[in-house]
Design a protein around this motif. Sequence first.
Motif, mmCIF file in Angstrom:
data_model
loop_
_atom_site.group_PDB
_atom_site.id
_atom_site.type_symbol
_atom_site.label_atom_id
_atom_site.label_comp_id
_atom_site.label_asym_id
_atom_site.label_seq_id
_atom_site.Cartn_x
_atom_site.Cartn_y
_atom_site.Cartn_z
ATOM 1 N N ILE A 232 0.819 -1.221 0.000
ATOM 2 C CA ILE A 232 0.000 0.000 0.000
ATOM 3 C C ILE A 232 0.851 1.268 0.000
ATOM 4 C CG2 ILE A 232 -1.694 1.322 1.332
ATOM 5 C CD1 ILE A 232 -3.020 -1.309 2.085
ATOM 6 N N PRO A 233 1.898 1.367 0.838
ATOM 7 C CA PRO A 233 2.754 2.565 0.763
ATOM 8 C C PRO A 233 3.410 2.766 -0.602
ATOM 9 C CG PRO A 233 3.122 1.447 2.840
ATOM 10 C CD PRO A 233 2.250 0.542 2.021
ATOM 11 N N LEU A 234 3.664 1.676 -1.338
ATOM 12 C CA LEU A 234 4.240 1.795 -2.673
ATOM 13 C C LEU A 234 3.207 2.230 -3.716
ATOM 14 C CD1 LEU A 234 6.563 -1.357 -2.841
ATOM 15 C CD2 LEU A 234 7.277 1.045 -2.708
ATOM 16 N N GLY A 235 1.958 2.290 -3.324
ATOM 17 C CA GLY A 235 0.916 2.710 -4.255
ATOM 18 C C GLY A 235 -0.108 1.646 -4.544
ATOM 19 N N GLY A 236 0.155 0.409 -4.100
ATOM 20 C CA GLY A 236 -0.802 -0.676 -4.301
ATOM 21 C C GLY A 236 -1.163 -0.857 -5.758
ATOM 22 N N SER A 237 -2.444 -0.911 -6.031
ATOM 23 C CA SER A 237 -2.932 -1.072 -7.406
ATOM 24 C C SER A 237 -3.585 0.204 -7.930
ATOM 25 C CB SER A 237 -3.940 -2.233 -7.449
ATOM 26 O OG SER A 237 -5.009 -1.993 -6.549
ATOM 27 N N ARG A 238 -3.195 1.336 -7.328
ATOM 28 C CA ARG A 238 -3.859 2.601 -7.676
ATOM 29 C C ARG A 238 -3.114 3.415 -8.728
ATOM 30 N NH1 ARG A 238 -3.301 2.603 -2.217
ATOM 31 N NH2 ARG A 238 -1.894 4.394 -2.318
ATOM 32 N N ARG A 239 -1.965 2.928 -9.190
ATOM 33 C CA ARG A 239 -1.149 3.748 -10.080
ATOM 34 C C ARG A 239 -0.854 3.068 -11.416
ATOM 35 N NH1 ARG A 239 3.294 6.558 -5.950
ATOM 36 N NH2 ARG A 239 1.754 7.401 -4.489
ATOM 37 N N GLY A 240 -1.813 2.332 -11.906
ATOM 38 C CA GLY A 240 -1.656 1.728 -13.222
ATOM 39 C C GLY A 240 -1.163 0.302 -13.171
ATOM 40 N N GLY A 241 -1.339 -0.390 -14.294
ATOM 41 C CA GLY A 241 -1.015 -1.808 -14.367
ATOM 42 C C GLY A 241 0.453 -2.113 -14.164
#
Length: 487
Positions: free
Chosen positions: A279-288
């Motif tokens: 989640i801190p790395l961005g999870g699945s919210r920043r593109g494939g």
Amino acid sequence: MLFYSLSFLILYLPVTVLGWHFFGAFKNRAVSEWFLIGMSLLFYAFFGREAIVLLLLCTAFGYGFHLLLWSARSAMQKRLVLGTAIVLYLAILLYYKLRGGGFPVGLSFWLFQLIAFLIARSKGELVDITLREYLLYLLYFPKLAQGPIALPQEMLTQFRNRLRGRLDRERILRGLLLFIFGLAKKVLYADTLSPLVQQGFAQTDYLDTLTVLLLLITYAFQLYFDFSGYCDMAMGISEMLMIALPVNFDRPFQADGIGDFWKRWHATLSRFFVRYVYIPLGGSRRGGIRTFGNILIIFLLSGLWHGIGATYLLWGAINGLFVALSHGLRSLRKKRMIDGQTTAASKGETSGIRRLFTRVSVFAAFLFTLIFFRAESVGKAVMMLKRLCIPLYPGFLYRIAEHLEFTELYPVIKGITMAFPGSEGIVKLFLWVLLVALGFFLISRRNAWEIAKNCRLTGRLAIGMGLLFAWSVLAFNNVGTFLYFAF
């Protein structure tokens, strides 16, 4: 001290459970909690002087970091203190991983819980934490040696809210039931398979296709019933203390995809990496592409958590690739459904045939990764893959099966081999196949904790569980250490 030792069963466990409830009922909460902290330290002291000294030092440093976070006046100071603590604890973990032998039991489990505590403290999620509560959370003995990795909020809330003098006898009995289930899974099943796995992986060059396949299935069941058996015992003990531990295994072989499998297998470790890395790395919210990379990172870290070596890294990378591809396919299917392009096949995703196919695929993928997880080297793993893919005469099955030790059936096996000389390998191979079939049956059922929670407590059940407990105790002479002690 081990859960399956006579000293633990006859002396330590009864004294701890009775003392916890006695002091809680007739003295006060503080006395009972200090008692449990002392008994937890005694439990871990049996693993050796170096282990207990390291635990005490890391615990002391953790409380010091906690006080520094409490007094920090800015976000920058908090980040500096937290970063220093995380680097220190990961450096300790890395040192012992690189050192090889003499790995302190449970080191990575309680270090991760220390990190989780400090992160929660830095975010302001924990307030008014006393030294006693801090020690109780970290040193609580059922989860100390092999997890599960519990979060501070879910444990401290229970310690604070327990009712003084209130005993739930049914809950205590169900905890005992769950403990016996876990003990039997470890002692009677996982350790019976252990000699087969050890001999098979030690003789990779001589294996054939069928032997490799049966060996991988055997290892999968040994690993599952060994670790889940420990978790059942830990949860059972904790239920006797009327404290609930998080579930670490939630029917993983009934998962509907490889990603779902890893949410169910060692669930608290997966939760830790998702919560504090993914989640801190961005999870699945920043593109494939970013999602693919984040998934790969947490599985590479999981590989390193299990061991420093090329085989563990490959194991992590392969699992990360499988999960990332599965995630991509799921996203594509969801998009098609949203766009109205569903087909009859996609509408029937939950059908029995599709569910069976998915579970077989997940199990096959898991077996494939175990080649790298258990192999002594990359070369040995490649050799096993070759043996798996190139059909050979399955004559080596009998030689591996001869290492199966079934003490309870020794007179029967001896009688058959005396009547039919040279048949020992065939008889033991038959028993091996029966054990594997039993494994398939068990993984298709409910979890032990679900059974213990929902079953009726009757006299007949008590007799059956008493016999199962006695059988498990009599089998202690063939028991090995828990496999996850090495991690």
